[in-house]
Structure formats: structure tokens, C-alpha cells
Design an enzyme around this catalytic site. Structure first.
Site, short mmCIF file in Angstrom:
data_model
loop_
_atom_site.label_atom_id
_atom_site.label_comp_id
_atom_site.label_asym_id
_atom_site.label_seq_id
_atom_site.Cartn_x
_atom_site.Cartn_y
_atom_site.Cartn_z
N ARG A 37 11.78 2.65 -5.09
CA ARG A 37 12.03 2.73 -6.65
C ARG A 37 13.42 3.26 -7.04
NH1 ARG A 37 5.90 4.87 -8.64
NH2 ARG A 37 5.04 2.83 -8.59
N LYS A 198 -12.04 -6.07 -8.58
CA LYS A 198 -12.90 -6.20 -9.65
C LYS A 198 -12.66 -7.10 -10.96
CE LYS A 198 -14.94 -1.58 -9.08
NZ LYS A 198 -15.13 -0.25 -9.84
N GLY A 349 0.53 -3.78 -5.81
CA GLY A 349 0.96 -3.37 -4.36
C GLY A 349 0.58 -4.24 -3.31
N GLY A 372 0.31 -0.66 -13.27
CA GLY A 372 -0.34 -0.77 -14.55
C GLY A 372 0.57 -1.45 -15.51
#
Length: 392
Positions: A37, A198, A349, A372
Site C-alpha cells: 500500500r 456468502k 484479497g 470493501g
């Protein structure tokens, strides 16, 4: 999205506040274990330094929840950034108040300052106007290069725009360019690949992409729920029973819109959830009653659709990727994406880890830096950090 970038402003001799995403992993001794990052922002920082700006950097580390947590200090980042830039990076022991104001006032063009963790103050995540005003007062102009927090309305990326002009750094500009274009004006065929555990995590993403894509590939644990919704036996696999009606609804929506949905043609089943479990590959119609699905394999038709796509968005693994025996489905998708000559965008990821493992990262047009944030962008949700960037 027609947003101003650092190319559109004159920074010569100016103090520039830069919101970066330096929330990097560290071990128990505060050694940085992955500086990806930090490296991702170097093009922006070097450009500003080359154009004679004084750089005031702000970031968060972890979730200190308004407390000064020593283990979440930016000090290790100061050291690593100094090495990467090849010059001293100064440090301010706070991001607002006397220490920050003096350090910013003393900063000269060509120098770099990193402020202490923004989230040592609750005012940051609460988007407190006074806190945003204090941050803005340190500089002449602000740059947002932290895509990872652009789905949050925080003081340093959204609130600050009330007091100083905010423009995009190269990193966030690239995210807007690639993901924004894929959603608003994709080259076709457009194929979306969605994996992960999910359905509930990605309902909005799947629903939004069904409005835009020509084909959607659904894999990972969430595929179990869709297979069950089709009446397939899924053995002892985990699935979301309460989401069966929704899965049926999404499949019906796809059919109505003429969007091709690819679910696994074959699955790798195991007798337990473990790296060393007994496993075998079976048709989706032949899953043994007491075995569980841990990986997905797709038809040649699906593989060809991915390879021939002009735009691909991929988020989430196709199986229990952390176990080698159940990583093949994800690796096969990675190869198909890499072989496409179209624009490919990968986020999440596990998907990124799969690319790295297969050595295919350099075959991808754009690897998103947001977790996110990428999902919420794909879902079509408002992005306060991006909205705050000045329009051209």
C-alpha cells in the site's frame, strides 16, 4: 466520473495535504510485513515532489477507536517511507493541534511529513467539521489517494472538501478510471466473476452487475446456495438457507435480462473441512450426501466466455483457496482472466493472492487496492471520498 487530478493543479511551492492508505500489516514487533500500500502511492508522491510541493501525509493504522495505542503508531511507516523515497520523512506526533501545525508550518518544498494516526481521534471517523477544518488548515490544497477508505465519509477524505479543494492522486484516479468505466460504459462482452463464502456479502454486487454484465460467473461458497436453489444436492456443504428465495430471484432476474449465469459444472468434494481431507471431483448432480463442496470447476463454455470478454471484473475466490487441494478452480479462473485480451479488473484479497501465486498479476489491467471500497463501488453505492473530489 470527470474528476480533477494532481495533473490539473499547480502545486509549485505549495503545501499539499495527502490522504493515503498506509494501513499496512505489522508483526508484534511493529515490523511492516507487507508494504504494497505504501509503494502504491509512490507515483503520486514522486510527482508532487518533482513539482516542488511540500507533502503533508495523513493516514490511519488499525482501529484505535480514539485512543493513542502505541502499537498502532505510524512511526514504522515513517522509516519505511523514508527508505522508499530515498529521503528523510519527518514525523508529527499528532495529526492536529500544536505539534501538527508547527511541523506543517516549518515544512519546505521538497520535504515530506507524516502525521500521526488520524484515528487516534474519534472525530476522524465521525467526520467532525472542526477536525476536518483543522486538517485543511495545514495545507493549500488536498489530494485524496486512499481508495481503500473512499466508501467512508470521514473527515480526512470527505469533510475536508468543505474547507480546501480536493483532487485525485494517481492511485485513486486509476480506480475511478477502471472500475467507473467498467460500470458506466464497459466494452462488451462484459463478464463479472463473483466468488467468496456468502451470498449475503455480495447480494448488492450481484444484483447491480446483473443490470450491466452480459454474463456472471458465480463461485465459491456462495455457489452452494445457488445450486441448492436450482434443486441440486449439495451434500453437507455450508449454504445460506434463508437466502434460497433470493438466489432464485437473482437467477430469474438474469434470465429475464438475458444475462448468462455460469455456476460450477463440476465440484471438488471432501469428507471434511481440512487441507488433508479425502477429496474427489464430481458432477454437480452427483455430490455425495455426507461430503462437502470445497472447490468449483467451470465448463469450457464458461472458460471461453471469460477468455473472449472485452471487460472482466473479478472479486472473490472459487473455492477454499487457502488449501492447495481446493485452489484449482480459482487458479483456472485466474488463467482464463489473464488470457483475455480485454480490460481485466481484479479486487479482493483472495483473488489477488491467487494471481500472485500463479504469477499472473502482470497480465491484469488493474488490480484494485480497495477491499470493501471495491465491493461498494461495484454495488453502485455512493462513494463519499470520490464525491468529495473536485469536478473538472
Amino acid at each position: 466520473m470527470n474528476k480533477k487530478s494532481i495533473r490539473d493543479i499547480d502545486v509549485n511551492g505549495k503545501k499539499v495535504f495527502i490522504r493515503v492508505d498506509f494501513n499496512v500489516p505489522m508483526d508484534e514487533n511493529q515490523n511492516i510485513t507487507n508494504d504494497k500500500r505504501i509503494r502504491a502511492t509512490l507515483p503520486t508522491l514522486n510527482y508532487l515532489l518533482e513539482h516542488n510541493a511540500a507533502l503533508i501525509l495523513a493516514c490511519h493504522v488499525g482501529r484505535p477507536k480514539g485512543q493513542r495505542v502505541p502499537e498502532l503508531s505510524v512511526k514504522p511507516i515513517v522509516k519505511r517511507l523514508s527508505e522508499l523515497l530515498g529521503k528523510e520523512v519527518k514525523y508529527a506526533e499528532d495529526c492536529v493541534g500544536e505539534a501538527a501545525e508547527k511541523a506543517a508550518a516549518d515544512l519546505k518544498p521538497g520535504e515530506v511529513l507524516l502525521l500521526e494516526n488520524l484515528r487516534y481521534h474519534n472525530e476522524e471517523t465521525k467526520n467532525n467539521p472542526e477536525f476536518a477544518k483543522q486538517l485543511a488548515s495545514l495545507a493549500d490544497v488536498a489530494v485524496d489517494d486512499a481508495f481503500g477508505v473512499s466508501h467512508r465519509a470521514h473527515a480526512s477524505n470527505a469533510g475536508i472538501a468543505q474547507y480546501v479543494e480536493v483532487v485525485a492522486g494517481f492511485l485513486i484516479e486509476k480506480e475511478i478510471q477502471f472500475i467507473g468505466t467498467a460500470l458506466s460504459n464497459p466494452q462488451r462482452p462484459f463478464v463479472a466473476i463473483i466468488g467468496g463464502a456468502k451470498v449475503s456479502d455480495k447480494i448488492g454486487v450481484i444484483s447491480n452487475l446483473l443490470e450491466k454484465a452480459d454474463a456472471v460467473v458465480i463461485g465459491g461458497g456462495m455457489a452452494n446456495t445457488f445450486l441448492a436453489a436450482q434443486g441440486k444436492g449439495i451434500g453437507s456443504s455450508l449454504f445460506e438457507e434463508e437466502k434460497l428465495p433470493l438466489a432464485k430471484e437473482l437467477l430469474a432476474k438474469a434470465e429475464e435480462k438475458g444475462v448468462k449465469v455460469f455456476l460450477p459444472a463440476e465440484v471438488v468434494v471432501a469428507d471434511k473441512f481440512a487441507a488433508d481431507a479425502n477429496h474427489k471431483t464430481v458432477s454437480v448432480d452427483e455430490v455425495p450426501a455426507d461430503w462437502m463442496i470445497l472447490d468449483n470447476k467451470f465448463s469450457k463454455e464458461c472458460e471461453d466466455a471469460v477468455k473472449n470478454a472485452k471487460t472482466i471484473v473479478w472479486n472473490g475466490p472459487m473455492g477454499v483457496f487457502e488449501f492447495d487441494a481446493f485452489a484449482k478452480g480459482t487458479e483456472e479462473i485466474a488463467h482464463a482472466v489473464a488470457e483475455s485480451e480485454g480490460t481485466s479488473i481484479v479486487g479482493g484479497g483472495d483473488s489477488i493472492a491467487a494471481l500472485k501465486k500463479t504469477g499472473l498479476s502482470d497480465k491484469i489491467s488493474h488490480i484494485s487496492t480497495g477491499g470493501g471500497a471495491t465491493l461498494e463501488f461495484l454495488e453502485g453505492k455512493p462513494m463519499p471520498g470520490i464525491a468529495a473530489i473536485a469536478d473538472k
